[in-house]
Structure formats: C-alpha cells, structure tokens
Design a protein around this motif. Structure first.
Motif, PDB file in Angstrom:
ATOM      1  N   TYR A 105       0.813  -1.220   0.000  1.00 29.03           N
ATOM      2  CA  TYR A 105       0.000   0.000   0.000  1.00 29.03           C
ATOM      3  C   TYR A 105       0.848   1.274   0.000  1.00 29.03           C
ATOM      4  O   TYR A 105       0.312   2.369   0.153  1.00 29.03           O
ATOM      5  N   TYR A 112      -2.308   4.468  -4.236  1.00 27.49           N
ATOM      6  CA  TYR A 112      -3.468   5.200  -4.762  1.00 27.49           C
ATOM      7  C   TYR A 112      -4.727   4.833  -3.962  1.00 27.49           C
ATOM      8  O   TYR A 112      -5.504   5.708  -3.554  1.00 27.49           O
ATOM      9  N   GLU A 113      -4.886   3.533  -3.701  1.00 27.22           N
ATOM     10  CA  GLU A 113      -6.044   3.058  -2.950  1.00 27.22           C
ATOM     11  C   GLU A 113      -6.012   3.556  -1.505  1.00 27.22           C
ATOM     12  O   GLU A 113      -7.039   3.982  -0.954  1.00 27.22           O
ATOM     13  N   HIS A 116      -6.808   7.384  -1.274  1.00 26.52           N
ATOM     14  CA  HIS A 116      -8.244   7.604  -1.460  1.00 26.52           C
ATOM     15  C   HIS A 116      -9.040   7.149  -0.242  1.00 26.52           C
ATOM     16  O   HIS A 116     -10.031   7.783   0.138  1.00 26.52           O
ATOM     17  N   SER A 117      -8.606   6.053   0.370  1.00 27.24           N
ATOM     18  CA  SER A 117      -9.294   5.563   1.572  1.00 27.24           C
ATOM     19  C   SER A 117      -9.180   6.573   2.708  1.00 27.24           C
ATOM     20  O   SER A 117     -10.167   6.874   3.384  1.00 27.24           O
ATOM     21  N   THR A 123     -13.062   4.904  -5.181  1.00 30.12           N
ATOM     22  CA  THR A 123     -12.274   4.558  -6.362  1.00 30.12           C
ATOM     23  C   THR A 123     -13.064   3.565  -7.216  1.00 30.12           C
ATOM     24  O   THR A 123     -14.115   3.082  -6.808  1.00 30.12           O
ATOM     25  N   LYS A 125     -12.360   0.659  -7.674  1.00 29.31           N
ATOM     26  CA  LYS A 125     -12.314  -0.657  -7.038  1.00 29.31           C
ATOM     27  C   LYS A 125     -13.578  -0.920  -6.207  1.00 29.31           C
ATOM     28  O   LYS A 125     -13.815  -2.030  -5.759  1.00 29.31           O
ATOM     29  N   PRO A 128     -12.918   0.685  -0.252  1.00 24.79           N
ATOM     30  CA  PRO A 128     -11.621   1.156   0.242  1.00 24.79           C
ATOM     31  C   PRO A 128     -10.848   0.038   0.922  1.00 24.79           C
ATOM     32  O   PRO A 128     -11.288  -1.111   0.936  1.00 24.79           O
ATOM     33  N   VAL A 129      -9.686   0.374   1.490  1.00 23.43           N
ATOM     34  CA  VAL A 129      -8.838  -0.627   2.146  1.00 23.43           C
ATOM     35  C   VAL A 129      -9.629  -1.373   3.211  1.00 23.43           C
ATOM     36  O   VAL A 129      -9.660  -2.609   3.237  1.00 23.43           O
TER      37      VAL A 129
END
Length: 332
Positions: A105, A112-113, A116-117, A123, A125, A128-129
């Motif tokens: 991460y 990126y993930e 954003h989280s 996102t 996806k 989030p995480v």
C-alpha cells in the motif's frame, strides 16, 4: 433530551450489518438459515444514514448564528473529524496487515487506494482498504455539504434538501464514470435528508399517541418483512419509505412514548461505531475454525459476543480517550 431509543437503533443497525457478514456461519445443508434471516442485513447502513441526518439537525438546531459563520463551520468539521477519523484510520492500517500486504500500500496502485481511503474518496475498485469505509465516504460527503450549509444560516435546510434532491435526480438520468460523481449523485444521500426532515418535524409538531402507535407498528412490521425478504423491494423510493418509517418508529419511542430504554441495548448503541468497523477482524481471526452442523448456532453467537467485546475495548480505549484528548487539543 436523551434519544435513548435512537441510540438503541444504532446498535441494532450495527448488529444487522454484522449478522449480514456472518450469515454463512448458520447456512446449514438444505437450510440457508443465515440467508433467510440476514441476507438483507446490509439494510442497517441506510438506517445509519437517516440517524446521521437526524443527529446533525438535532445537535445544530440551536446554533448561534450571531457568531462568525466560518468559525462555526470550522468547529463543526473539527468535531466530525474527531468523531470519525481516529478509529477509522487505526482499523484501516490494521486491515493492511493480513496476508502480508502491508507494504504493497506504499507504492503504485496500493498507494493510490490507500490515499483515497484516508481521504474518504471512492475509487473504481468500489471498496476502500477497510471495505466498510464505503459508507463513511457517504457520511463524510454529507458532513461536507452540511457544514457548507451553515453559511446559509436559517435557510440551510433548503440548501441541503435542494442539493441532494437535484443530485439524486441527476444520478437517475446520467450514469457517471467517475466513482466520486456516482457517490455524489447516488440516491442513498436522500436518507440523510429524511433524517433532517424528521428532526424538523418532531421539533415543531406533537404527534398524538394513537397515530404514533399505528405508525410505529406499521414501520416495524414492514421493515421486518423486508429484512426477511418476505416482501421483496426493488424500487429505491419504496425502500426509502419503509426504512424511513422504521427509523421514525424509534423516534416516536423517544418523542411520544418517552421510553427509557434498556441500558444494555443503549450501550450497544454507544459502541455501534466500533462494532461496525471492527467486526470483520473477528471474522478473520475465527476463520480458521471450521464448525459445522448444529454447533454453527453457538459458534455464530460466540462470534457476536466476541464482536461486542472487541468493540467495547475499542470504544473505551480508542474512541473515548482519543476523542476527549483531541477535543481538548483542537479546542472542539
């Protein structure tokens, strides 16, 4: 005024989501009991949204607009960040550990993930995480708009209602590619508006007990039938109406009938935020244990008990302590 029954509803909603994610534990051969009881358990999330809308209007109804608007808005955002961020960040970083994926991460798509989280930005996806954070993206966006509405002072509710109704209509007609715009224009945002409307109505009008009783029974029965999939609901507006009536039922318990509420259930409401965010970790920890047959039932209850214990610890040692510390430090 103490909203004990609304607090109880928080706990019920968090448990519903928890049971929704644990439901496979009690899916027996030839009888998917978990699916029968909790397949619609995620319905607890929009209940949270209505409660959030209500609480924001309830706690700011006597706000002093003779003071500087910018100062009021800054204070509002401070309090929301203090309430939401510490525990969410802690459990987001904890969610990066399983599977040895922590360092993934910190570069490329993982970074990126993560960014954003932490910024509550959706996102492509979808999740989030910490996957439950998708609902906090909606919450934080609502707080953003609610805070801005304070610039409008007494007219703030017109701004909020108008904004979310117009964006929901836009989302109905246009399918946006941007994950953020999809969230902004999602019909789920209307649940916050309903909560605000409930606060305004109950603050101005007194509901007769016979009408309150009828509405309460109707709301609880309809919600139960939807939860058990006895009446399938595909229409978003009908679903909104039924869930709203269910929340309104609990509000009448506070405003009309003035029930004191059970202390144990009220405490469940107190720890609901910790319970909501932490319950996937209990599932991960107990995943190695394979339990089948009728032992599934006590194992399911054991999971729930563990969730409550973990949530209680997080509530006392993270939520309360960190929140109190930050309130002093940030003068909120």
């Amino acid at each position: 005024m103490k909203l004990n029954n609304l607090q109880i509803l928080r706990g019920i909603s968090a448990l519903l989501v928890c049971c929704f994610h644990f439901r496979e534990t009690i899916n027996l051969p030839g009888l998917d009991l978990g699916d029968i009881l909790f397949k619609k358990g995620s319905i607890g999330v929009p209940v949270f949204f209505i409660i959030s809308g209500f609480i924001m209007a309830f706690t700011t109804q006597k706000i002093n607009f003779s003071k500087d608007s910018f100062q009021q808005i800054t204070l509002f955002y401070k309090r929301r960040v203090i309430r939401i961020v510490p525990l969410y960040y802690l459990l987001t970083f904890a969610a990066m550990i399983p599977g040895g994926s922590f360092f993934l991460y910190f570069h490329g798509a993982g970074l990126y993930e993560l960014i954003h989280s932490l910024l509550f930005l959706p996102t492509k996806k979808e999740f989030p995480v910490l996957f439950l954070g998708w609902s906090l993206n909606f919450e934080m966006f609502f707080y953003l708009i609610f805070g801005l509405s304070l610039f409008f002072k007494e007219k703030r509710y017109y701004f909020i209602a108008g904004f979310f109704i117009l964006t929901s209509i836009l989302g109905y007609f246009i399918h946006f590619e941007s994950p953020y715009l999809r969230m902004v224009t999602h019909s789920l945002n209307l649940y916050f508006v309903v909560g605000i409307l409930f606060s305004l109505l109950l603050n101005k009008f007194t509901i007769p007990k016979n009408w309150a009783a009828l509405l309460s029974v109707t709301g609880i029965v309809l919600f139960t039938l939807v939860l058990l999939s006895i009446i399938p609901i595909d229409n978003d507006m009908i679903k909104l109406a039924i869930i709203s009536l269910f929340v309104f039922s609990f509000l009448t318990f506070d405003y009309v009938f003035q029930f004191k509420g059970n202390k144990a259930f009220i405490f469940l409401g107190d720890i609901s935020y910790s319970l909501y965010l932490s319950h996937p970790f209990v599932e991960i920890a107990l995943k190695r244990f394979k339990v089948e047959g009728y032992l599934s039932f006590p194992f399911f209850l054991f999971k729930i008990a563990m969730v409550v214990i973990v949530a209680s610890l997080l509530y006392y040692f993270v939520e309360k302590r960190v929140t109190n510390y930050l309130k002093i430090k940030l003068k909120a």
